[in-house]
Motif scaffolding. Structure first.
Motif, mmCIF file in Angstrom:
data_model
loop_
_atom_site.group_PDB
_atom_site.id
_atom_site.type_symbol
_atom_site.label_atom_id
_atom_site.label_comp_id
_atom_site.label_asym_id
_atom_site.label_seq_id
_atom_site.Cartn_x
_atom_site.Cartn_y
_atom_site.Cartn_z
ATOM 1 N N PHE A 1 0.881 -1.163 0.000
ATOM 2 C CA PHE A 1 0.000 0.000 0.000
ATOM 3 C C PHE A 1 0.918 1.211 0.000
ATOM 4 N N GLY B 1 -3.079 -0.576 -2.762
ATOM 5 C CA GLY B 1 -3.720 0.731 -2.776
ATOM 6 C C GLY B 1 -2.684 1.808 -3.031
ATOM 7 N N GLN C 1 -7.965 2.835 5.702
ATOM 8 C CA GLN C 1 -7.915 2.217 4.375
ATOM 9 C C GLN C 1 -6.807 1.176 4.285
ATOM 10 N N SER D 1 -7.204 -2.858 3.448
ATOM 11 C CA SER D 1 -6.766 -3.186 2.083
ATOM 12 C C SER D 1 -6.183 -4.577 1.947
#
Lengths: 306, 326, 376
Positions: free
Chosen positions: C155, C181, C198, C202
């Motif tokens: 990410f 992400g 988030q 993820s």
């Protein structure tokens, strides 16, 4: 995107909102009672954070640090009010903007002179660190929950103060008719100093609470100051209720915009462009919100009609 | 001293300094004088809205920056020989100052028209804050506008040209900026005495009466705001040319604050106010910055003293007349 | 600004030796980013002092992290002080404002920190030398280290501005796995709760972030407090000596990439760390090491030629890079940017002090991705 994630983000928006409220409440109170635009409110936020970091480093106690933040910011507020602000109440907003802009410069450089140019260390206490699991399976930091709790409690306290106490009656009277309450024998000078110190203490408290999960450094107050102004303008200047609603609106817009706008853009364009365009638009989103509110209601949501 | 003499003396001082520097071979002093002249031009623009119109705009950096970006975008396209595409049309870039100036004036006037039309629905503190909000929108847009450098800004290798002049020679570029400033001040001087200026002044002091004689305060103030934005935009183009560089810093709210500082320092609504404010500011920056690392604190203290004890700014002190605001 | 004149060897100056070479240092000494500029300056002046040369005059000025101030200072130093060499700028946007026009006027510029891609590629210049790194380097090394560690689902996040966009591009240039992400945050953002949520959702196996200054402090503290335990990797900018003390425990064990570390094993580095600590009472940061190396490079070239008398010979001497770097091996590529090893470091605690320890080499002899575009 799962429902749990959305709920967690709403909590985040709420938490950002209540901390903004602590800043905005003082700002709006000072404007409401004294008619003063105080750009140096962000500096009081910084004073609170630095005082907390200094005391936490010396004593190791987070609660003492919070007390120090309240006291230091209130004291700075009293000094600023008696030395500078008092002379500005009768002036127009332009002079107030310039004088308090000058105060920002002075506060920032004095803090840098006293504490140096490197960020300071300030952390939440051990008994408030780490996450808890909320109903529904959301893992959420305890400290942020505590911030929401403190923010709501302060909001409630302010409401009770203005509605239920003698001081509150005087504050509200001061907003409506300065000359009259002075004629009734209230020491208006002392009332002003008190209100200013109260606003400053709230800003200092916010600085210390937020400083523990962010970076305590010179200049930390300015971005928050601008946001707090956006909040009180949306809510209607002088209205505590407006500041509360405005703070939550801004907190939620800022947090949720950063997440959902890139997702929205992904529906129409490739992911890399979408994340960038979404991020750009979301950084503008609260200003767009504010101008829309003002175009719709030129004195904010709860402001007195011009 | 009468205000007319203060104005003339300030202009003479600004003209004499670089001429002395030329003789003494101190080219940087000329650069400083040029900077003062351009900032004075920007503040003259703001002074029309702020002083004469009574509109406290905390978003004039938007126009300053738009002017700067007009210069940066046109010149960078000329530099790379890549035409600028505007939908169906393709326009070549240019390094000619007159063309850049026209574009800067038109673009910032258009922006001022849009911002003014919306912002003038509000008044007082709300007006201060909504102009600030529009300024911030432009700031954040420029910061993430990758095609033109984003936060890094745009750099131009050589200064743009003006027919018949070598703008790379500091004294010639100074002369150009000084001439533009003079024109703007003449315009402002005429404006104050013209029917439009008188009506605007009345709209600031007694809007209801202006309305009663059949004039619209809204339209008067909007016209003043657009004129004000256009002049500040032109100054932005010159400022970008002075630095051969434009970046979102020109659009920041601190820049808006600085412009207000210049006007108040010199004297709000005074013809020479912006010029004296800009000259003093540049000089303070130069000397205090050299004297101490913490010069911002001293600058703050001086500003504070002027607000508290010298209402009407430096011009007010010199002429012995206090504040000129109603 | 009148100027804070700092002579390399004040005692020698007092005895009457004339300054022959003038060096202008424009760096950030006030405001939120002052810590970086102060380290660059202190490292630079330390090297000059140790060299014992009394004929180098350094004019140090504060740019307050504002591009237009930096441009005016450069104009003044070139026009009034008539410096031959400029150095000191910390930030890419300030470098882009100052460097192109300065080198076009025949001034030499030695960069102790910023390395924007334009100056490494299409707009490279024979008088521009970068002694630190090209901006992408540390991010590329982070990508390479992620591969070596076996991360396959990263990410990644950075602020939405050119250096942030370059950071994510740099990471992806070497990283071979999937992306869980990719987020651009606001420049100057202080609250990362939304991004951390988030990250948690993820399913990533690693997080790469580039958030310089206060942004990194905020992110690391909030990340540690959130209970997310996905390993984090980032460039050294969020883990330098000045910042680590403010982050505290939250940074312990985090891997970061750097071309310098205080435990690089060579005599120059050991002497540098020791003398810096003795002189200034704090541990040096990578910025201090870059300032120190920049000064030593300059001195090595001044031994050979004077920039105002024979700029070609001076330039050739700079290209040779014949000095003892704190990084050990050091040489310039064809575009005057370093070719050097980049290490992976881990944050550790030594007594009360948080610092870094090398755990491996992420990239060996890395140049940069833009050298081909440079026609010099």
């Amino acid at each position: 995107m799962s429902l749990i994630l959305i709920l967690e983000q709403v909590l985040n928006g709420l938490q950002a909102g209540v901390m903004l409220f602590l800043m905005a409440a003082g700002l709006t109170l000072i404007f409401g009672v004294m008619g003063l635009i105080n750009l140096a409110h962000g500096s009081l936020y910084m004073v609170g954070a630095f005082a907390a970091a200094g005391v936490a480093a010396a004593t190791g106690s987070f609660l003492l640090a919070l007390v120090a933040a309240l006291v230091a910011a209130a004291a700075a507020g009293v000094v600023v009010e008696t030395v500078v602000m008092r002379r500005l109440y009768a002036r127009d907003h332009l002079d107030q903007v310039l004088a308090t802009f000058a105060l920002i410069l002075i506060f920032s450089e004095l803090t840098r002179w006293a504490f140096g140019s490197f960020p300071l260390y300030l952390n939440p206490p051990d008994w408030l660190s780490g996450p808890v699991t909320l109903p529904g399976g959301i893992r959420y930091p305890v400290y942020r929950l505590a911030l929401i709790g403190i923010g709501l409690a302060v909001g409630l306290g302010l409401w009770a103060l203005t509605r239920r106490t003698r001081l509150g009656i005087r504050i509200r009277a001061g907003e409506n008719d300065r000359e009259m309450i002075a004629a009734l024998g209230v020491d208006i000078g002392r009332l002003y100093t008190l209100v200013f110190a109260l606003g400053a203490a709230l800003a200092g408290l916010a600085g210390a609470l937020v400083g523990a999960i962010q970076s305590v450094q010179v200049g930390m107050g300015e971005p928050v100051l601008i946001l707090a102004f956006v909040v009180i303008v949306i809510g209607g200047i002088g209205s505590i209720r407006g500041a509360f609603v405005g703070a939550l609106l801004v907190g939620l817009t800022d947090t949720l915009g950063g997440i959902f706008l890139p997702e929205l853009f992904k529906l129409v364009t490739d992911p890399a462009t979408a994340t960038q365009a979404g991020a750009s638009l979301s950084s503008m989103s609260i200003y767009i919100l504010m101008s829309l509110v003002l175009i719709w209601r030129p004195t904010g949501l709860f402001g007195a009609k011009a | 001293m009468s205000e007319r003499w203060v104005t003339l003396a300030a202009l003479a001082a600004l003209l004499a300094l670089p001429l002395w520097a030329l003789a003494a071979d101190e080219p940087f002093t000329i650069t400083l004088a040029t900077r003062a002249a351009i900032l004075a031009l920007a503040a003259t623009g703001l002074n029309i809205a702020l002083g004469t119109g009574g509109l406290v705009s905390l978003g004039h950096a938007a126009f300053f920056g738009i002017g700067g970006y007009a210069m940066g975008i046109l010149a960078s396209h000329a530099q790379t020989f890549a035409p600028l595409s505007l939908g169906p049309w393709e326009v070549p870039g240019t390094q000619s100052m007159p063309v850049i100036w026209l574009v800067a004036i038109a673009a910032s006037a258009l922006a001022a028209l849009a911002i003014g039309a919306l912002s003038l629905r509000t008044a007082g503190v709300y007006f201060i804050m909504i102009t600030l909000a529009f300024g911030q929108m432009f700031f954040y847009f420029a910061t993430s506008w990758r095609a033109y450098g984003g936060e890094d800004g745009l750099s131009i290798w050589v200064r743009n040209g003006f027919p018949g002049l070598n703008t790379l020679v500091p004294i010639q570029f100074f002369g150009l900026c000084f001439a533009v400033l003079l024109l703007a001040m003449l315009l402002h001087g005429r404006l104050i005495r013209a029917p439009f200026g008188l009506a605007l002044d009345a709209a600031r002091q007694a809007p209801a009466r202006v309305l009663a004689v059949g004039l619209s305060p809204y339209r008067l103030q909007l016209a003043a705001f657009v004129l004000s934005g256009a002049i500040t935009g032109l100054a932005g183009a010159l400022y970008a040319d002075l630095n051969r560089f434009v970046s979102p810093a020109m659009l920041s709210w601190q820049m808006s604050g600085e412009l207000i500082v210049l006007v108040i320092l010199g004297g709000v609504g005074r013809l020479a106010g912006p010029l004296i404010g800009a000259g003093l500011f540049v000089a303070l920056e130069h000397w205090l910055g050299g004297a101490t690392e913490y010069w911002h604190a001293w600058l703050g203290a001086i500003l504070l003293a002027i607000v508290l004890f010298a209402r009407g700014g430096i011009v007010g002190l010199l002429t012995g007349q206090g504040d000129r605001r109603g | 600004m009148k100027g804070l004149y700092v002579a390399a060897a004040l005692a020698a100056l007092a005895t009457g030796a004339a300054a022959e070479v003038k060096v202008g240092m424009i760096t950030t000494l006030s405001g939120g980013g002052a810590g970086l500029g102060i380290d660059v300056r202190d490292g630079f002046l330390l090297a000059l002092e140790q060299s014992g040369r009394d004929d180098i005059e350094v004019i140090v000025e504060d740019d307050a992290q504002a591009p237009d101030t930096a441009v005016q200072l450069a104009d003044r130093m070139i026009q009034s002080d008539r410096v031959q060499v400029l150095t000191g700028i910390v930030w890419s946007n300030l470098a882009m404002a100052v460097v192109p026009s300065a080198v076009n006027q025949g001034i030499f510029y030695l960069s102790p920190n910023a390395g924007p891609s334009q100056l490494a590629g299409a707009n490279c210049h024979e008088n521009y030398f970068n002694v630190a790194w090209q901006n992408d380097n540390l991010h590329e090394a982070a990508g390479a280290w992620a591969n070596q560690t076996g991360y396959a689902n990263s990410f990644i996040l950075a602020p939405n501005y050119p250096a942030g966009q370059d950071a994510l591009t740099g990471y992806k240039r070497f990283y071979e796995g999937e992306l869980a992400g990719e987020i651009y945050t606001e420049l100057g953002q202080t609250d990362y709760a939304a991004e951390i949520a988030q990250i948690r959702a993820s399913g990533a196996d690693s997080v790469f972030f580039f958030l310089p200054g206060g942004m990194g402090i905020s992110f690391l503290k909030q990340y540690a407090d959130s209970g997310v335990d996905i390993p984090v990797i980032g460039p050294a900018f969020s883990f330098d000596q000045g910042i680590l003390q403010a982050v505290g425990d939250a940074a312990l064990g985090v891997v970061n990439t750097s071309q310098w570390s205080k435990d690089i094993d060579n005599p120059t580095n050991a002497a540098f760390v020791e003398s810096f600590q003795a002189e200034y009472g704090r541990l040096p940061s990578l910025y201090a090491s870059q300032g120190f190396d920049t000064a030593n490079l300059l001195i090595s070239a001044l031994e050979v030629a004077d920039p105002s008398e024979d700029p070609d010979a001076f330039r050739a001497a700079l290209e040779a890079a014949d000095f003892d770097s704190t990084r050990g091996d050091f040489e310039f590529g064809p575009n005057h940017h370093p070719i050097q090893d980049i290490y992976a470091r881990e944050v550790v605690q030594e007594g009360d002090v948080f610092t870094n320890r090398i755990i491996g080499v992420a990239l060996e002899d890395r140049g940069d991705a833009y050298a081909e575009e440079c026609a010099m």
